[in-house]
Motif scaffolding. Structure first.
Motif, PDB file in Angstrom:
ATOM      1  N   GLN A  63     -62.778  53.705  87.830  1.00  0.00           N
ATOM      2  CA  GLN A  63     -61.823  53.078  86.918  1.00  0.00           C
ATOM      3  C   GLN A  63     -62.447  51.859  86.245  1.00  0.00           C
ATOM      4  O   GLN A  63     -62.323  51.674  85.038  1.00  0.00           O
ATOM      5  CB  GLN A  63     -60.545  52.677  87.663  1.00  0.00           C
ATOM      6  CG  GLN A  63     -59.483  52.069  86.769  1.00  0.00           C
ATOM      7  CD  GLN A  63     -58.965  53.029  85.721  1.00  0.00           C
ATOM      8  OE1 GLN A  63     -58.805  54.225  85.977  1.00  0.00           O
ATOM      9  NE2 GLN A  63     -58.704  52.536  84.532  1.00  0.00           N
ATOM     10  N   LYS A  64     -63.155  51.035  87.013  1.00  0.00           N
ATOM     11  CA  LYS A  64     -63.813  49.854  86.448  1.00  0.00           C
ATOM     12  C   LYS A  64     -64.870  50.256  85.426  1.00  0.00           C
ATOM     13  O   LYS A  64     -64.990  49.649  84.363  1.00  0.00           O
ATOM     14  CB  LYS A  64     -64.430  49.007  87.559  1.00  0.00           C
ATOM     15  CG  LYS A  64     -63.399  48.251  88.355  1.00  0.00           C
ATOM     16  CD  LYS A  64     -64.036  47.448  89.471  1.00  0.00           C
ATOM     17  CE  LYS A  64     -62.951  46.774  90.305  1.00  0.00           C
ATOM     18  NZ  LYS A  64     -63.500  46.076  91.468  1.00  0.00           N
ATOM     19  N   ARG A  65     -65.642  51.289  85.757  1.00  0.00           N
ATOM     20  CA  ARG A  65     -66.685  51.749  84.833  1.00  0.00           C
ATOM     21  C   ARG A  65     -66.059  52.289  83.550  1.00  0.00           C
ATOM     22  O   ARG A  65     -66.555  52.021  82.445  1.00  0.00           O
ATOM     23  CB  ARG A  65     -67.533  52.822  85.501  1.00  0.00           C
ATOM     24  CG  ARG A  65     -68.683  53.276  84.656  1.00  0.00           C
ATOM     25  CD  ARG A  65     -69.602  54.206  85.394  1.00  0.00           C
ATOM     26  NE  ARG A  65     -70.665  54.642  84.505  1.00  0.00           N
ATOM     27  CZ  ARG A  65     -71.576  55.516  84.843  1.00  0.00           C
ATOM     28  NH1 ARG A  65     -71.595  56.038  86.050  1.00  0.00           N
ATOM     29  NH2 ARG A  65     -72.510  55.877  83.977  1.00  0.00           N
ATOM     30  N   LEU A  66     -64.963  53.010  83.675  1.00  0.00           N
ATOM     31  CA  LEU A  66     -64.266  53.530  82.497  1.00  0.00           C
ATOM     32  C   LEU A  66     -63.782  52.387  81.617  1.00  0.00           C
ATOM     33  O   LEU A  66     -63.920  52.423  80.394  1.00  0.00           O
ATOM     34  CB  LEU A  66     -63.096  54.420  82.918  1.00  0.00           C
ATOM     35  CG  LEU A  66     -62.224  54.978  81.808  1.00  0.00           C
ATOM     36  CD1 LEU A  66     -63.028  55.898  80.904  1.00  0.00           C
ATOM     37  CD2 LEU A  66     -61.029  55.712  82.381  1.00  0.00           C
ATOM     38  N   GLU A  67     -63.231  51.350  82.248  1.00  0.00           N
ATOM     39  CA  GLU A  67     -62.743  50.205  81.483  1.00  0.00           C
ATOM     40  C   GLU A  67     -63.879  49.467  80.780  1.00  0.00           C
ATOM     41  O   GLU A  67     -63.714  49.013  79.647  1.00  0.00           O
ATOM     42  CB  GLU A  67     -61.977  49.249  82.404  1.00  0.00           C
ATOM     43  CG  GLU A  67     -60.661  49.821  82.890  1.00  0.00           C
ATOM     44  CD  GLU A  67     -60.032  49.017  84.022  1.00  0.00           C
ATOM     45  OE1 GLU A  67     -60.612  47.975  84.423  1.00  0.00           O
ATOM     46  OE2 GLU A  67     -58.968  49.433  84.504  1.00  0.00           O
ATOM     47  N   GLU A  69     -67.160  50.724  80.107  1.00  0.00           N
ATOM     48  CA  GLU A  69     -68.030  51.544  79.265  1.00  0.00           C
ATOM     49  C   GLU A  69     -67.284  52.532  78.383  1.00  0.00           C
ATOM     50  O   GLU A  69     -67.859  53.103  77.467  1.00  0.00           O
ATOM     51  CB  GLU A  69     -69.012  52.319  80.148  1.00  0.00           C
ATOM     52  CG  GLU A  69     -69.905  51.434  80.987  1.00  0.00           C
ATOM     53  CD  GLU A  69     -70.788  52.217  81.935  1.00  0.00           C
ATOM     54  OE1 GLU A  69     -70.958  53.438  81.746  1.00  0.00           O
ATOM     55  OE2 GLU A  69     -71.313  51.601  82.884  1.00  0.00           O
ATOM     56  N   GLY A  70     -66.036  52.779  78.683  1.00  0.00           N
ATOM     57  CA  GLY A  70     -65.292  53.792  77.950  1.00  0.00           C
ATOM     58  C   GLY A  70     -65.595  55.172  78.514  1.00  0.00           C
ATOM     59  O   GLY A  70     -66.410  55.320  79.426  1.00  0.00           O
ATOM     60  N   GLY A  71     -64.945  56.153  77.987  1.00  0.00           N
ATOM     61  CA  GLY A  71     -65.126  57.509  78.476  1.00  0.00           C
ATOM     62  C   GLY A  71     -65.588  58.448  77.383  1.00  0.00           C
ATOM     63  O   GLY A  71     -65.877  58.037  76.258  1.00  0.00           O
ATOM     64  N   LEU A  72     -65.681  59.706  77.721  1.00  0.00           N
ATOM     65  CA  LEU A  72     -66.086  60.746  76.778  1.00  0.00           C
ATOM     66  C   LEU A  72     -64.918  61.676  76.514  1.00  0.00           C
ATOM     67  O   LEU A  72     -64.161  62.002  77.429  1.00  0.00           O
ATOM     68  CB  LEU A  72     -67.246  61.566  77.352  1.00  0.00           C
ATOM     69  CG  LEU A  72     -68.531  60.828  77.672  1.00  0.00           C
ATOM     70  CD1 LEU A  72     -69.508  61.762  78.374  1.00  0.00           C
ATOM     71  CD2 LEU A  72     -69.143  60.257  76.414  1.00  0.00           C
ATOM     72  N   SER A  73     -64.815  62.139  75.296  1.00  0.00           N
ATOM     73  CA  SER A  73     -63.809  63.144  74.988  1.00  0.00           C
ATOM     74  C   SER A  73     -64.273  64.488  75.539  1.00  0.00           C
ATOM     75  O   SER A  73     -65.461  64.678  75.850  1.00  0.00           O
ATOM     76  CB  SER A  73     -63.611  63.248  73.473  1.00  0.00           C
ATOM     77  OG  SER A  73     -64.767  63.844  72.884  1.00  0.00           O
ATOM     78  N   GLU A  76     -67.086  65.801  73.463  1.00  0.00           N
ATOM     79  CA  GLU A  76     -68.386  65.199  73.754  1.00  0.00           C
ATOM     80  C   GLU A  76     -68.997  65.781  75.028  1.00  0.00           C
ATOM     81  O   GLU A  76     -70.198  66.042  75.082  1.00  0.00           O
ATOM     82  CB  GLU A  76     -68.247  63.682  73.903  1.00  0.00           C
ATOM     83  CG  GLU A  76     -67.936  62.967  72.593  1.00  0.00           C
ATOM     84  CD  GLU A  76     -67.594  61.507  72.808  1.00  0.00           C
ATOM     85  OE1 GLU A  76     -68.258  60.665  72.171  1.00  0.00           O
ATOM     86  OE2 GLU A  76     -66.679  61.215  73.603  1.00  0.00           O
TER      87      GLU A  76
END
Length: 90
Positions: A63-67, A69-73, A76
């Motif tokens: 969750q921290k990494r997603l916040e 760095e963002g995520g991938l669709s 993608e």
């Protein structure tokens, strides 16, 4: 995880039957100490993961990494894996 055969806990037998959808709350001196809820194998797996500290740590890090760095669709991800674009069904 502890597992106890229902036949070993005779006082619970009338309250916990196969097919029952009603939870049973266990109390001691008026204080709730446990709950018995209807479950199947999938529910047990989910419950064990939800109380596993190592799994919870993995979720928190993710969750921290997603916040940060963002995520991938999904598009993608499919592209990175060399998969064809997801085609609409219908």
């Amino acid at each position: 995880m502890k597992s106890i055969e229902l036949s070993e806990v005779s006082a619970l037998t009338p309250h916990v039957q196969p097919g029952s959808q009603e939870p049973v709350i266990l109390t001691q001196n008026g204080q709730t100490i446990a709950a018995i809820v209807p479950a199947d194998e999938h529910d047990v797996e989910s419950l064990l993961l939800s109380v596993n500290p190592q799994f919870q740590a993995v979720l928190e890090r993710s969750q921290k990494r997603l916040e940060l760095e963002g995520g991938l669709s999904s598009t993608e991800v499919r592209c990175r894996l060399g998969l064809p674009a997801n085609e609409s069904k219908g």
